[in-house]
Enzyme design. Structure first.
Site, PDB file in Angstrom:
ATOM      1  N   LYS A   1       0.864  -1.184   0.000  1.00 54.07           N
ATOM      2  CA  LYS A   1       0.000   0.000   0.000  1.00 54.07           C
ATOM      3  C   LYS A   1       0.898   1.231   0.000  1.00 54.07           C
ATOM      4  O   LYS A   1       1.955   1.223   0.656  1.00 54.07           O
ATOM      5  CB  LYS A   1      -0.873  -0.049   1.264  1.00 54.07           C
ATOM      6  CG  LYS A   1      -1.936   1.032   1.391  1.00 54.07           C
ATOM      7  CD  LYS A   1      -2.708   0.844   2.712  1.00 54.07           C
ATOM      8  CE  LYS A   1      -3.844   1.835   2.881  1.00 54.07           C
ATOM      9  NZ  LYS A   1      -4.597   1.612   4.149  1.00 54.07           N
TER      10      LYS A   1
ATOM     11  N   SER B   1      -9.768  -1.033   7.244  1.00 56.21           N
ATOM     12  CA  SER B   1      -9.158  -0.784   5.932  1.00 56.21           C
ATOM     13  C   SER B   1      -8.455  -1.978   5.307  1.00 56.21           C
ATOM     14  O   SER B   1      -8.036  -1.911   4.157  1.00 56.21           O
ATOM     15  CB  SER B   1      -8.165   0.380   6.027  1.00 56.21           C
ATOM     16  OG  SER B   1      -8.858   1.597   6.100  1.00 56.21           O
TER      17      SER B   1
ATOM     18  N   SER C   1      -9.634   1.514   3.191  1.00 53.37           N
ATOM     19  CA  SER C   1      -8.786   2.347   2.373  1.00 53.37           C
ATOM     20  C   SER C   1      -7.758   1.567   1.544  1.00 53.37           C
ATOM     21  O   SER C   1      -7.252   2.080   0.556  1.00 53.37           O
ATOM     22  CB  SER C   1      -8.038   3.344   3.269  1.00 53.37           C
ATOM     23  OG  SER C   1      -7.153   2.674   4.138  1.00 53.37           O
TER      24      SER C   1
END
Lengths: 484, 94, 479
Positions: free
Chosen positions: A75, A174, A150
């Site tokens: 990420k 997330s 997210s």
């Protein structure tokens, strides 16, 4: 079958048996990425040349380690030395860290080959990856839908076979929510299990690094690499890290599973409730003991979460002031304007909204009613879980109230968007480990089942999750051919 | 209940955000709605409940007082938008 | 100052704790490095960086608390203090808000022989900010430069009660606090280098009033002198304002050394709202009784104990004892000197007289002195042995101070030994008597003053080396 379709443990077997070289594996990964990335848009940046170099080095044994030559994604919240780390924000569009996150460094040290940096909601604030300052990521199961957030890029990339595994972060769901939306395995470990060093903070008391993988075995393999105390993170605990692969034995006979009634209530799609209940039935048939319990303060977790998380975020994101790094308004003739203009241009609307909310919750006159009250509620939520865990080994519930929603559907209505996290935030508030695994499909979209464990008992989660793969046969769910 | 524009401006000042009139109006409504929802926690009686400010059962995590090499100056300053004489340059304070 | 007002003063002192590395990272705390050469991503507030607490900081803070008679709570934590400033990299300072490491306490000062106890409210650990260098002066500059070398240097903020009533009390408090910190070995307390900084909260009120007046917080007090001057100025300003019917507003003011005045620092920003909340990146502290006691046992002698020792063991007046215990260096100098030359009052006189005068004249500390206690002891021994006179000793002392040479070497080089040999002196005396018949006559006629003139002539003839006692006796005999 293409190499990119395989799991990490399958690739390792091939590699160890000299049936596939790292170069072949990495080439296959990039072939897949170039095939589908135009539709999925999971990556913010790719590190193709370096990745191919490392793969060749792994083949010549110059890049050794337990996962030598194995590709992975991060990420774009994990700092990577010499490689842009944007947090999906204009603010950090050109930020090149001079350091690696501990979790990323551990994967590098184990021989992992970083493929690229994955899309996300800006500064991890969002549940759909539509809040990325750059572009939205699309759900590989239905390109008109969000992958969740997210860590949506991480989930989508694993789901679309663009990487066998990826790391994400989970502050309010997330990892688990996008894993559920994309039909992959997503583990958020206990707060303090994996170092947060080098991971750009959203809410420091809630953030935790975790794993996206295609199956539970891979999740265990990766946890073996990233878990454990880091002297540079004072909140990473000195708790023994077991060999998580030792839990891959499906032995759940007699395991006590709690099923909290609050997680099967209003607002949770009936089809999802049904899917999870069916899964619980399978557990029972396999010899587990399932009982309904109550976590009475569950409904207060979300409002309390949004106060605590945004309060911490308002401080964590204050450092983006245009002085040492990041976007800066070069025209301002005084420092206050320079700060305010740089921040206003660098941050997207959801980030500004949460900074405003958190600042408000901490400000003089409101601190007691909002922030302090939320911390008290946090204790009540923590105690709810403690009571259940006095009698049970784990808790099973749906991960999300709905399956993946349409892109654009929830834009402009922040509160509705926040409601997506209603089943995931209690785990963060209590600092617990949680894993989401696919437990079926609803109208052609994956349904996630959430397993919640005792602090530092990721092993039991892995055991129960693996058992479910075995008894249900649901493992490595793939989007239908033709979607991507 | 929506916040007043003045409240929004005050919070934006504390947070060092310069908001457009449009943003102020939107935030006034949105923050009002979110805060109203957040206020549901005030329905709970929390008398005698200790705020949970640290979730981990851990105390006294230290490092030794030992000097480690600092970052090379060129490296640490490499992300700086405006550098002068090895320092970060900022516009006037007042 | 008007008769009808009293000044109320409280001090907030920031002492840099004496560690090798910063409070939350491994960067050096050494003073005077090139800008931004003692920084890393942690103390520069880079994204994803986390603080890890330096254990020594906690121990030095506890030692300070013990030295200041504070209570050390068994639990304390860190908080974030939020404000934007270009020298504050994270835009929050890691500090302690409601649960500091030291609670309460006191120290005693002495003003004109009277003891007064000044309360200490609390002391807490925090990180220092960086340094802003303004181009030109702060009002006309167009830009500033940020150096983060100081960012993350450990500080202990020590807050006093508003117990002081005059500038001299405030000075005495700061001097005593400095002495305690120096003796306890927790801080270098160098005001010029910023390792001891002081803000003063000053208010005035009519005598007899029990409520506090609105206070001004005065910053930029870089010396004991500026502390005193600033308080005197500020008290006068406030009293004049009140007399003119103006209301005093609570505000931050800065001391302008050039203008010898305080001025308001009001900026565009509204009142501060620091939005303190618990620092999630740092687990709290549990301070066990055993830990505190272990630190107590290694506590060095503190100024009050040393002062009592000097009075009781050496019979020094309390004034001498107070001065000699202002720094550990001066006490050590005294102790060593007395060991070699066991006449404490004499040593004290020389240290507080000649030595102190020369140090002040040259703006030096005793640690800068080029000779040591052994040399002073030797000098005093030479006087006692009659090798030199007291007057000669003062000259030699100045040479020692300037050159660092031991007294014997100076005496040898300058041939300054005292002449006590009778035969040599008689020869000189006889010559002087022969050369001054009228003066001799005057003396014999009862003019006592004449003797002084003759002694002077003898000293002159011997270049001051004649032993005055011996000269006196011999001269009278010969007359």
């Amino acid at each position: 079958m293409e190499l990119y379709e395989l799991t990490l443990h399958e690739l390792l077997t091939l590699h160890n048996n000299k049936q596939a070289s790292s170069e072949e594996i990495v080439n296959s990964i990039f072939k897949r990425i170039h095939q589908v990335e135009g539709d999925v848009k999971a990556f913010i940046s790719l590190d193709e040349d370096t990745a191919r170099q490392k793969a060749r080095a792994a083949d010549s044994e110059k890049w050794p380690g337990k996962i030598a030559g194995m590709p992975f994604g991060l990420k774009d919240i994990f700092c990577t030395r010499g490689l842009k780390t944007t947090c999906a924000s204009r603010m950090l569009e050109n930020f090149v860290p001079t350091y690696d996150s501990t979790a990323g460094a551990r994967l590098n040290a184990a021989g992992g080959v970083l493929i690229g940096k994955l899309n996300m909601d800006e500064f991890a604030m969002g549940s759909s990856t539509e809040q990325s300052a750059f572009f939205a990521t699309h759900n590989p199961w239905d390109l008109t839908r969000v992958p969740g957030g997210s860590s949506g890029g991480s989930a989508a990339a694993v789901s679309a076979d663009e990487v066998p595994f990826a790391l994400g972060t989970d502050t309010g769901g997330s990892i688990r929510q996008p894993a559920a939306f994309c039909g992959v395995v997503g583990l958020r470990p206990t707060y303090g299990r994996v170092s947060r060093w080098g991971v750009i903070a959203y809410a420091s008391s809630l953030d935790q690094v975790g794993v996206f993988s295609k199956d539970v075995e891979d999740c265990a393999l990766v946890m073996n690499l990233i878990a454990g105390r880091d002297p540079r993170d004072a909140t990473s605990l000195e708790v023994e890290v077991p060999d998580y692969t030792a839990y891959l034995d499906a032995g759940i006979k007699g395991m006590k599973i709690a099923c909290p009634r609050e997680y099967f209530g209003q607002g949770v799609d009936a089809g999802i409730q049904e899917a999870v209940k069916k899964a619980l039935q399978k557990y029972e048939e396999a010899g587990a003991i399932v009982e309904e319990v109550s976590l009475p303060h569950s409904q207060y977790a979300l409002p309390a979460y949004y106060l605590v998380a945004t309060a911490e975020a308002s401080a964590n994101l204050a450092r983006f002031d245009g002085v040492r790094y990041g976007l800066r308004d070069g025209q301002a003739d005084n420092v206050i304007d320079m700060f305010s203009n740089s921040r206003s241009r660098g941050f997207g609307s959801e980030v500004k909204r949460r900074i405003m909310l958190g600042t408000y919750a901490l400000s003089s006159g409101y601190y007691d009613a909002y922030y302090l009250k939320a911390l008290k509620v946090r204790r009540l939520i923590y105690e709810d879980f403690q009571k259940v865990f006095n009698e049970f080994d784990l808790i099973v519930a749906p991960t999300t109230p709905t399956t993946a929603f349409k892109i654009g559907e929830q834009i402009g209505d922040p509160l509705t968007l926040y409601m997506n996290d209603i089943l995931t935030v209690p785990v963060n508030m209590a600092g617990l480990p949680g894993i989401s695994i696919p437990c079926g499909l609803l109208n052609g979209l994956p349904v996630g089942m959430q397993l919640i464990g005792k602090p530092f008992d990721e092993g039991t989660l892995i055991k129960a999750a693996y058992a479910y793969e075995e008894i249900s046969g649901i493992r490595c769910l793939k989007p239908q051919q033709g979607v991507i | 209940m929506a916040l007043t524009i003045k409240e929004v401006e005050h919070v934006a000042m504390l947070a060092r955000l310069s908001l457009s009139q449009q943003e102020k109006e939107t935030f006034a409504v949105q923050l009002g709605t979110i805060l109203e929802y957040a206020s549901t926690i005030n329905q709970l009686n929390t008398d005698g409940v200790e705020p949970l400010d640290h979730i981990l059962p851990v105390f006294n995590v230290f490092r030794e007082d030992q000097v480690e090499p600092s970052a090379p100056r060129e490296e640490i300053l490499s992300n700086g938008p405006l550098i002068e004489d090895g320092q970060y340059r900022v516009p006037k304070i007042l | 100052m008007g008769k009808d007002y009293e000044v109320v003063i409280g001090l907030e002192v920031h002492a840099e704790l004496k560690t090798d590395s910063k409070i939350f990272c491994g960067c050096s705390t050494a003073f005077g490095a090139e800008p931004n050469t003692q920084v890393c991503p942690v103390c520069s507030g880079f994204p994803g960086m986390l603080p890890v607490l330096n254990q020594k900081v906690v121990e030095l803070a506890i030692i300070t608390g013990l030295a200041l008679n504070s209570k050390i709570p068994d639990y304390c934590k860190f908080d974030r203090k939020n404000y934007f400033y270009p020298d504050l990299p994270k835009a929050y300072q890691i500090s302690q808000f409601d649960l500091p490491i030291c609670m309460g306490g006191y120290l005693d000062i002495e003003i004109d022989g009277d003891k007064k106890r000044i309360g200490i409210t609390r002391a807490h650990m925090e990180e220092d900010a960086g340094k802003l260098v303004h181009q030109g002066n702060i009002t006309s500059t167009t830009f500033s430069l940020v150096d983060l070398n100081r960012s993350g240097v450990p500080l202990l903020e020590i807050v006093s009660e508003p117990d002081m009533r005059s500038a001299s009390e405030a000075r005495a408090y700061l001097e005593k606090l400095r002495a305690i910190l120096l003796f306890a070995g927790v801080s270098d307390c160098k005001m010029q280098e910023g390792s001891l900084r002081c803000d003063a909260n000053v208010s005035v009120r009519p005598v007899g009033e029990t409520r506090l007046g609105a206070r001004a917080e005065i910053k930029n007090l870089n010396s004991f002198r500026s502390l005193e001057r600033a308080i005197e100025f500020e008290a006068r300003r406030q009293i004049e304002a009140i007399e003119d019917g103006e209301a005093i507003i609570q505000e931050t003011r800065t001391w302008d050394e050039d203008k010898q005045a305080t001025r308001s620092m009001r900026s565009k920003e509204e009142a501060h709202d620091y939005r303190y909340f618990p620092e999630p990146d740092l687990p709290p502290l549990r301070i066990s009784h055993e830990w505190v006691e272990r630190l107590r046992t290694v506590m060095p002698e503190l100024p009050d104990q040393a002062q009592i020792r000097l009075q009781e063991s050496f019979g020094l007046p309390s004034y001498d004892a107070a001065i000699l215990t202002l720094t550990p260096e001066s006490l050590a100098f005294f102790d060593k000197c007395v060991e070699l030359y066991p006449q404490p009052k004499m040593v004290s006189n020389w240290m507080m007289g000649e030595l102190s005068r020369l140090l002040n004249q040259n703006n030096l500390e005793i640690s800068d002195c080029r000779f040591g206690p052994a040399e002073l002891a030797r000098l005093l021994t030479l006087i006692d042995e009659g090798t030199i006179s007291g007057k000669m000793a003062k000259g030699i002392f100045e040479d020692m101070f300037a050159s660092g040479k031991p007294p014997d070497q100076i005496i040898a080089e300058k041939g300054m030994t005292q002449i006590s040999d009778q035969d040599t002196l008689i020869k000189v005396i006889d010559e002087v008597i022969a050369a001054n018949p009228t003066v001799v006559e005057d003396y014999r006629n009862g003019k006592e003053k004449a003797l002084g003139f003759l002694v002077g002539q003898i000293m002159k003839a011997t270049k001051g080396q004649a032993n005055p006692g011996v000269v006196n006796t011999l001269l009278k005999e010969r007359l």
